[in-house]
Motif scaffolding. Structure first.
Motif, PDB file in Angstrom:
ATOM      1  N   ALA A  13       0.831  -1.211   0.000  1.00 45.96           N
ATOM      2  CA  ALA A  13       0.000   0.000   0.000  1.00 45.96           C
ATOM      3  C   ALA A  13       0.864   1.260   0.000  1.00 45.96           C
ATOM      4  O   ALA A  13       0.596   2.219  -0.733  1.00 45.96           O
ATOM      5  CB  ALA A  13      -0.939  -0.006   1.206  1.00 45.96           C
ATOM      6  N   VAL A  14       1.934   1.243   0.796  1.00 40.31           N
ATOM      7  CA  VAL A  14       2.799   2.425   0.893  1.00 40.31           C
ATOM      8  C   VAL A  14       3.568   2.625  -0.416  1.00 40.31           C
ATOM      9  O   VAL A  14       3.789   3.764  -0.846  1.00 40.31           O
ATOM     10  CB  VAL A  14       3.749   2.296   2.105  1.00 40.31           C
ATOM     11  N   THR A  15       3.958   1.535  -1.059  1.00 39.21           N
ATOM     12  CA  THR A  15       4.650   1.649  -2.355  1.00 39.21           C
ATOM     13  C   THR A  15       3.762   2.377  -3.360  1.00 39.21           C
ATOM     14  O   THR A  15       4.207   3.317  -4.041  1.00 39.21           O
ATOM     15  CB  THR A  15       5.007   0.244  -2.889  1.00 39.21           C
ATOM     16  N   VAL A  16       2.510   1.965  -3.439  1.00 43.78           N
ATOM     17  CA  VAL A  16       1.580   2.613  -4.367  1.00 43.78           C
ATOM     18  C   VAL A  16       1.405   4.090  -4.000  1.00 43.78           C
ATOM     19  O   VAL A  16       1.480   4.978  -4.849  1.00 43.78           O
ATOM     20  CB  VAL A  16       0.218   1.885  -4.360  1.00 43.78           C
ATOM     21  N   ALA A  17       1.200   4.355  -2.714  1.00 43.41           N
ATOM     22  CA  ALA A  17       0.899   5.725  -2.277  1.00 43.41           C
ATOM     23  C   ALA A  17       2.083   6.656  -2.491  1.00 43.41           C
ATOM     24  O   ALA A  17       1.923   7.794  -2.952  1.00 43.41           O
ATOM     25  CB  ALA A  17       0.479   5.722  -0.803  1.00 43.41           C
ATOM     26  N   VAL A  18       3.295   6.190  -2.182  1.00 45.94           N
ATOM     27  CA  VAL A  18       4.476   7.044  -2.352  1.00 45.94           C
ATOM     28  C   VAL A  18       4.725   7.317  -3.835  1.00 45.94           C
ATOM     29  O   VAL A  18       4.955   8.459  -4.241  1.00 45.94           O
ATOM     30  CB  VAL A  18       5.722   6.402  -1.698  1.00 45.94           C
ATOM     31  N   ARG A  19       4.651   6.276  -4.651  1.00 45.18           N
ATOM     32  CA  ARG A  19       4.926   6.484  -6.082  1.00 45.18           C
ATOM     33  C   ARG A  19       3.891   7.411  -6.717  1.00 45.18           C
ATOM     34  O   ARG A  19       4.226   8.346  -7.425  1.00 45.18           O
ATOM     35  CB  ARG A  19       4.960   5.137  -6.809  1.00 45.18           C
ATOM     36  N   TYR A  20       2.605   7.142  -6.437  1.00 44.27           N
ATOM     37  CA  TYR A  20       1.568   7.970  -7.062  1.00 44.27           C
ATOM     38  C   TYR A  20       1.632   9.413  -6.577  1.00 44.27           C
ATOM     39  O   TYR A  20       1.522  10.350  -7.376  1.00 44.27           O
ATOM     40  CB  TYR A  20       0.183   7.387  -6.783  1.00 44.27           C
ATOM     41  N   SER A  21       1.838   9.608  -5.280  1.00 45.99           N
ATOM     42  CA  SER A  21       1.809  10.982  -4.762  1.00 45.99           C
ATOM     43  C   SER A  21       3.062  11.757  -5.156  1.00 45.99           C
ATOM     44  O   SER A  21       3.138  12.959  -4.946  1.00 45.99           O
ATOM     45  CB  SER A  21       1.596  10.991  -3.245  1.00 45.99           C
ATOM     46  N   THR A  22       4.041  11.057  -5.717  1.00 43.16           N
ATOM     47  CA  THR A  22       5.199  11.750  -6.297  1.00 43.16           C
ATOM     48  C   THR A  22       4.875  12.192  -7.721  1.00 43.16           C
ATOM     49  O   THR A  22       5.228  13.302  -8.143  1.00 43.16           O
ATOM     50  CB  THR A  22       6.419  10.813  -6.305  1.00 43.16           C
ATOM     51  N   VAL A  23       4.180  11.325  -8.462  1.00 47.48           N
ATOM     52  CA  VAL A  23       3.812  11.635  -9.850  1.00 47.48           C
ATOM     53  C   VAL A  23       2.683  12.667  -9.886  1.00 47.48           C
ATOM     54  O   VAL A  23       2.686  13.582 -10.708  1.00 47.48           O
ATOM     55  CB  VAL A  23       3.360  10.345 -10.575  1.00 47.48           C
ATOM     56  N   ARG A  24       1.725  12.533  -9.011  1.00 54.81           N
ATOM     57  CA  ARG A  24       0.558  13.398  -8.995  1.00 54.81           C
ATOM     58  C   ARG A  24       0.940  14.816  -8.583  1.00 54.81           C
ATOM     59  O   ARG A  24       1.596  15.014  -7.555  1.00 54.81           O
ATOM     60  CB  ARG A  24      -0.467  12.848  -7.996  1.00 54.81           C
ATOM     61  N   ARG A  25       0.506  15.776  -9.367  1.00 54.14           N
ATOM     62  CA  ARG A  25       0.752  17.177  -9.022  1.00 54.14           C
ATOM     63  C   ARG A  25      -0.583  17.898  -8.935  1.00 54.14           C
ATOM     64  O   ARG A  25      -1.497  17.622  -9.705  1.00 54.14           O
ATOM     65  CB  ARG A  25       1.621  17.842 -10.106  1.00 54.14           C
ATOM     66  N   GLU A  29       2.842  22.775 -10.976  1.00 51.63           N
ATOM     67  CA  GLU A  29       2.117  22.352  -9.785  1.00 51.63           C
ATOM     68  C   GLU A  29       3.023  21.472  -8.917  1.00 51.63           C
ATOM     69  O   GLU A  29       3.985  20.877  -9.403  1.00 51.63           O
ATOM     70  CB  GLU A  29       0.855  21.582 -10.202  1.00 51.63           C
ATOM     71  N   MET A  30       2.712  21.421  -7.628  1.00 52.01           N
ATOM     72  CA  MET A  30       3.553  20.666  -6.685  1.00 52.01           C
ATOM     73  C   MET A  30       3.202  19.177  -6.688  1.00 52.01           C
ATOM     74  O   MET A  30       2.033  18.812  -6.785  1.00 52.01           O
ATOM     75  CB  MET A  30       3.342  21.210  -5.266  1.00 52.01           C
ATOM     76  N   SER A  31       4.232  18.334  -6.535  1.00 51.68           N
ATOM     77  CA  SER A  31       3.977  16.923  -6.232  1.00 51.68           C
ATOM     78  C   SER A  31       3.173  16.873  -4.944  1.00 51.68           C
ATOM     79  O   SER A  31       3.540  17.544  -3.965  1.00 51.68           O
ATOM     80  CB  SER A  31       5.291  16.186  -5.973  1.00 51.68           C
ATOM     81  N   VAL A  32       2.115  16.095  -4.918  1.00 50.49           N
ATOM     82  CA  VAL A  32       1.291  16.144  -3.710  1.00 50.49           C
ATOM     83  C   VAL A  32       2.030  15.611  -2.483  1.00 50.49           C
ATOM     84  O   VAL A  32       1.702  15.971  -1.352  1.00 50.49           O
ATOM     85  CB  VAL A  32      -0.096  15.455  -3.886  1.00 50.49           C
ATOM     86  N   LEU A  33       3.064  14.781  -2.698  1.00 49.34           N
ATOM     87  CA  LEU A  33       3.833  14.289  -1.544  1.00 49.34           C
ATOM     88  C   LEU A  33       4.666  15.404  -0.903  1.00 49.34           C
ATOM     89  O   LEU A  33       5.235  15.217   0.164  1.00 49.34           O
ATOM     90  CB  LEU A  33       4.727  13.100  -1.941  1.00 49.34           C
ATOM     91  N   ASP A  34       4.724  16.570  -1.542  1.00 52.79           N
ATOM     92  CA  ASP A  34       5.406  17.693  -0.901  1.00 52.79           C
ATOM     93  C   ASP A  34       4.507  18.445   0.078  1.00 52.79           C
ATOM     94  O   ASP A  34       4.984  19.315   0.805  1.00 52.79           O
ATOM     95  CB  ASP A  34       5.957  18.643  -1.970  1.00 52.79           C
ATOM     96  N   TYR A  35       3.234  18.127   0.088  1.00 53.19           N
ATOM     97  CA  TYR A  35       2.337  18.751   1.071  1.00 53.19           C
ATOM     98  C   TYR A  35       2.432  18.016   2.411  1.00 53.19           C
ATOM     99  O   TYR A  35       2.280  16.787   2.450  1.00 53.19           O
ATOM    100  CB  TYR A  35       0.880  18.696   0.593  1.00 53.19           C
ATOM    101  N   PRO A  36       2.658  18.747   3.496  1.00 54.79           N
ATOM    102  CA  PRO A  36       2.723  18.081   4.810  1.00 54.79           C
ATOM    103  C   PRO A  36       1.472  17.273   5.139  1.00 54.79           C
ATOM    104  O   PRO A  36       1.556  16.243   5.805  1.00 54.79           O
ATOM    105  CB  PRO A  36       2.883  19.254   5.796  1.00 54.79           C
ATOM    106  N   THR A  37       0.311  17.720   4.648  1.00 57.97           N
ATOM    107  CA  THR A  37      -0.926  16.979   4.941  1.00 57.97           C
ATOM    108  C   THR A  37      -1.007  15.652   4.178  1.00 57.97           C
ATOM    109  O   THR A  37      -1.804  14.786   4.538  1.00 57.97           O
ATOM    110  CB  THR A  37      -2.169  17.842   4.608  1.00 57.97           C
ATOM    111  N   VAL A  38      -0.229  15.499   3.113  1.00 63.06           N
ATOM    112  CA  VAL A  38      -0.130  14.184   2.464  1.00 63.06           C
ATOM    113  C   VAL A  38       0.977  13.377   3.148  1.00 63.06           C
ATOM    114  O   VAL A  38       0.815  12.184   3.430  1.00 63.06           O
ATOM    115  CB  VAL A  38       0.128  14.332   0.947  1.00 63.06           C
TER     116      VAL A  38
END
Lengths: 589, 589
Positions: free
Chosen positions: A216-228, A241-250
């Protein structure tokens, strides 16, 4: 390996696990010699039938009877009520022709042969379907219970017996037995041994939890890096736009779980080692480590499956809309894994075992406070009691600046809570049930302490780690521990394990740690090396081609798009060009 | 009513909701006159296409273009990238022939007709499928995206446009418009009005959450009353087993959620009233209540959907093994509802809106601290700032003995956190993104405060309640509030909203309240009067015949039991008597 990659539980699973394991562990030598060759060559297919419609956690309350008939030298299996129906038993609904059946052993009272008394639940091996027709034998009602949350490939069973006779040899007799001539009972030397395989299963569940969460974490980390999404509100409005993994709330939802995968990894390894050592001791006739192993596996099974089950869903939600889509690869993982907090010992029930063990240990420590510690827990408990009596040892720990102090802080919280439980139960004689919530919290604190201690020791001991790797692992350790402290802040404060000043600083410290881990996040999940084939996730692809994969699944692979529905209620045809219409369908009903 | 009882979302749902609502609210009079009769007579079927593959939360980042061609007086819809594909749009995958399409409005720059500038996303009404063949029109690619977590009856769409031309009249022009002769843009007087329907949807989601959670709690309370497991450990070993709802560890999972259903009920009613009043004000040209309504609906949507979604799963797990079975009736409820924390504003994104509103209110309060409060929040904020400056108002509240003090305690925590956020953002000029976790906590505290206040006021004001009913409702109010305080103990302590002594007493107070509510639990869920037909749950039946129903579903209703599988790998036939064998199946592939 093929089974693992296919990622569906096999309907033959129980044959290969609980069925054969029970024969190996509970059958006597003669029974082993007869059954094991049949099992290993798949000449018979077996299952394991313990749980009933009316009883799961309370094994002693099982209702199915195995009554000894001394005239015919047979046991009579009989379900006296509807709730005595076996229920949930995997591989038995449609597949197995044999099964282990756990039933109340009813034997005549010596001197009063018409009166029967139960000697508790015992395992029997029973043929339930005809070897040629595969139909249930006379006196057996067995079938599949129907849909459930996950595990769609598994045929969970219901099964009732109507005065069904089985031979004397059906009772697995390694540890307990019934004399075929007199009907006299021989009880096991060490009753806990009967439940050995359950401890084995729990230790495996702890080890398994890390891989599930890692997926689950593999999917979440990879996607939230690609997703902006969104430009920086305080930055360049026309920038990317920012990678969503750069948001502290993600980050706060995903990165503590990334740290948790490593915590679970080291504890899974430690749990296996404890199990294997205890098993070796037991084989030598030494039962000293049994209680510790049982408590550790119970508490960790409860905590780790909760962390993994909740973690999958947290990852899924952190991925927003696409997390709800089939391309996440987390839907079946979640549905299947949601059984784990319940099976093999309900997560809330199990915590009583941990608390009972700790109260016993604390009672012993209080009663011999000045003698040397018999083991680590005993030594820690005695030191706590001595400090309590002398009024010393009141300084809190420096969890923000010392990795070892984090370990000590978790230990003090768990020890304080163990002492409080001892006080309530042993000194104040409080009703057990009235303490259950408190005991559940104690078990959680103890298991969290094991996770933190094991994680820290594993990193410290391992001389093969390169300096940069060790630095990142230490940050993961700190994040896992301090995030846990923050979530249970008041309990740590109340137990004098963390100061108020440190608690106030925790949120910003956790955020700093996440910022330090963020650049390594993708590499850390890559280190689990979970193949794309297993992930089966558009969002979690190793190459990051998320959107192409999502579009491919929708536009090219979705068979629904080959059907053209007619949306107009006033026209008869339902699927355009099919000739199917409402009148046809109604006629078929 | 039929739709509600069937409990499946209709694939026509968007036609009846967002499609017609958008035409009503965003179309000008001429457009309304043309489209509404077609919609209301179902001559056309519509959907609502806003979200894209690459953009959900960031509506301004949508990529689909609507470029004005002044020569032909048409808009040209075009998807410039793969991520510009519309995605997730319900009722559009297979059903709709028309849809609202939200696209970037590109207009020529006055004086430089070859250069285009975007005026942001605007809604258009577009025909996408042929009215006779139901095939996509030339220039449109549209289909169903495939399986997802829940909502299996809904055809969520992907859709791309290739230079697809639509007339000038396609742009919904109640608030903004393009001059057909010059291509000049008229912008809406009040931009927030464009998002009016989203606020309506959020207010409805808050109201809906209570019924969803009430279903899960009804099942859990009824089943855990019928289910018995274990005798009292300190009681009669031969007595009857205990109802599992008598265990505090079962109560602590279910009864606070029972209290939550009533908290959600009263807040749902309050949210509807606030929406209707604000709507009336807006229609009179008064926009003062818009910001408050927007903040309240955002924060409550976030908190209430989280409480309901997590609550369903907590109820399911509290039911042990049978909770994992299809007889729980909670599987589809859970799968469907898990979309709610994400749709119509992601639960974590939305909390920024609440925090921004509160920071603005606090800034205003600080800047005019001695003038009278403009509204309740303003008055409370000003009092807080005055007390802060004078060093007064430091006593904590007596949450264990005063119901009103509970309200004040929640208010102080939320106000303190609003002030801290103001300090960080306005005084210390901290980067917005660095504060996101803190702002999320602030929003949660504010929304919890609304729930508690509304619950208390509703009970206090209602003169129709009988004394015994009021007593039970007050206990539910206390349980909901104090359980919340316990879970966020350190935050209340840190904000000087609850004393350490009271926090230490909370666990036993919560347990006392649960013991008082326990005898009323079944009647309280019965008061929701959810029909068995809708519950579709063996565990949650009104008559309590749990085991009979489970057995009926398994033994009589499960069609899988009509098939006899052949479990032996060395035999060709897969289903006994069917003639299906491996060779046949392989030949078909």
């Amino acid at each position: 390996m093929a089974e693992y990659l296919i990622d569906d539980v096999s309907p033959y699973y129980l044959h290969m696990e609980m069925f054969v394991t029970t024969i190996r562990e509970q059958a006597n030598d003669e029974q082993r010699a007869y059954w094991l060759p049949l099992i290993e060559s798949w000449k018979i297919i077996g299952a394991y039938a313990q749980t009933e419609l009316g009883h799961g956690s309370n094994v002693r309350g099982l209702e199915l009877e195995a009554r000894w008939d001394n005239r015919t030298k047979e046991f009579v299996l009989h379900s006296p009520t509807l709730t005595a129906s076996k229920w949930w038993n995997g591989s038995l609904g449609r597949i197995a022709n044999h099964t282990i059946v756990v039933a109340q052993l009813l034997l005549p009272v010596p001197g009063a042969p018409e009166k029967y008394v139960s000697h508790g639940p015992h395992p029997f091996i029973v043929q339930v379907r005809d070897m040629k027709t595969h139909q249930p034998l006379n006196g057996v009602v067995v079938g599949d219970i129907g849909p459930k949350y996950g595990y769609i490939t598994m045929d969970n069973a219901y099964m009732l017996f109507d005065n069904f006779r089985i031979p004397h040899s059906a009772m697995l007799s390694r540890y307990s037995s019934v004399d075929v001539n007199t009907g006299a009972y021989t009880k096991p030397a060490q009753p806990a041994l009967v439940y050995g395989s359950l401890t084995y299963v729990r230790a495996n569940i702890v080890h398994h939890a890390r891989l599930v969460l890692a997926r689950a974490v593999t999917v979440a980390v990879r996607y939230s890096t690609v997703r902006r999404q969104f430009q920086d509100r305080d930055g360049d409005k026309n920038g990317p736009e920012m990678s969503v993994l750069d948001y502290p709330t993600v980050q706060i939802r995903i990165l503590p779980l990334l740290a948790t995968t490593f915590a679970l990894h080291y504890t899974g390894l430690a749990m296996r080692a404890v199990y294997q050592n205890a098993r070796q001791d037991i084989d030598k006739g030494n039962f000293q480590s049994l209680a510790h192993m049982h408590s550790m596996s119970s508490g960790l099974k409860s905590l780790c499956t909760m962390l993994a089950a909740d973690g999958i869903e947290t990852c899924r939600r952190a991925m927003g809309g696409h997390g709800f889509g089939g391309g996440s690869g987390l839907i079946q993982l979640n549905n299947d894994y949601l059984s784990k907090p319940t099976v093999e010992g309900d997560n809330w029930m199990l915590t009583q075992q941990v608390a009972a063990y700790l109260i016993k240990k604390m009672t012993a420590a209080v009663n011999s406070v000045d003698s040397p510690g018999a083991d680590e827990t005993d030594a820690r408990f005695k030191e706590f009691v001595r400090n309590k009596r002398s009024g010393s040892g009141k300084q809190t720990f420096n969890v923000l600046n010392s990795d070892l102090d984090i370990v000590k802080s978790f230990e003090r919280r768990a020890t304080t809570m163990a002492y409080e439980a001892y006080e309530q139960r042993v000194i104040k004689k409080q009703n057990w049930n009235s303490l259950l919530i408190q005991l559940h919290k104690l078990s959680k604190a103890q298991s969290q302490s094991i996770l933190v201690t094991t994680f820290f020791e594993a990193i410290t001991i391992d001389k093969t780690l390169s300096a940069p790797t060790k630095t990142v692992l230490l940050d993961l350790y700190r994040l896992f521990a301090l995030y846990t402290v923050e979530n249970e802040g008041y309990e740590f404060f109340r137990c004098n394990a963390v100061s108020q000043g440190d608690l106030d600083s925790l949120p910003s410290r956790v955020q700093d740690l996440m910022a330090r881990i963020r650049p390594h996040a993708v590499k850390l999940v890559d280190s689990w090396m979970i193949p794309d084939y297993l992930l089966d996730s558009a969002l979690g692809r190793y190459d990051g081609r998320v959107y192409e994969d999502l579009y491919n699944r929708a536009h090219r692979l979705n068979p629904l798009n080959r059907i053209t529905f007619n949306p107009n209620y006033w026209e008869e045809e339902i699927v355009k060009g099919s000739g199917d219409n409402v009148a046809n369908l109604l006629a078929k009903l």
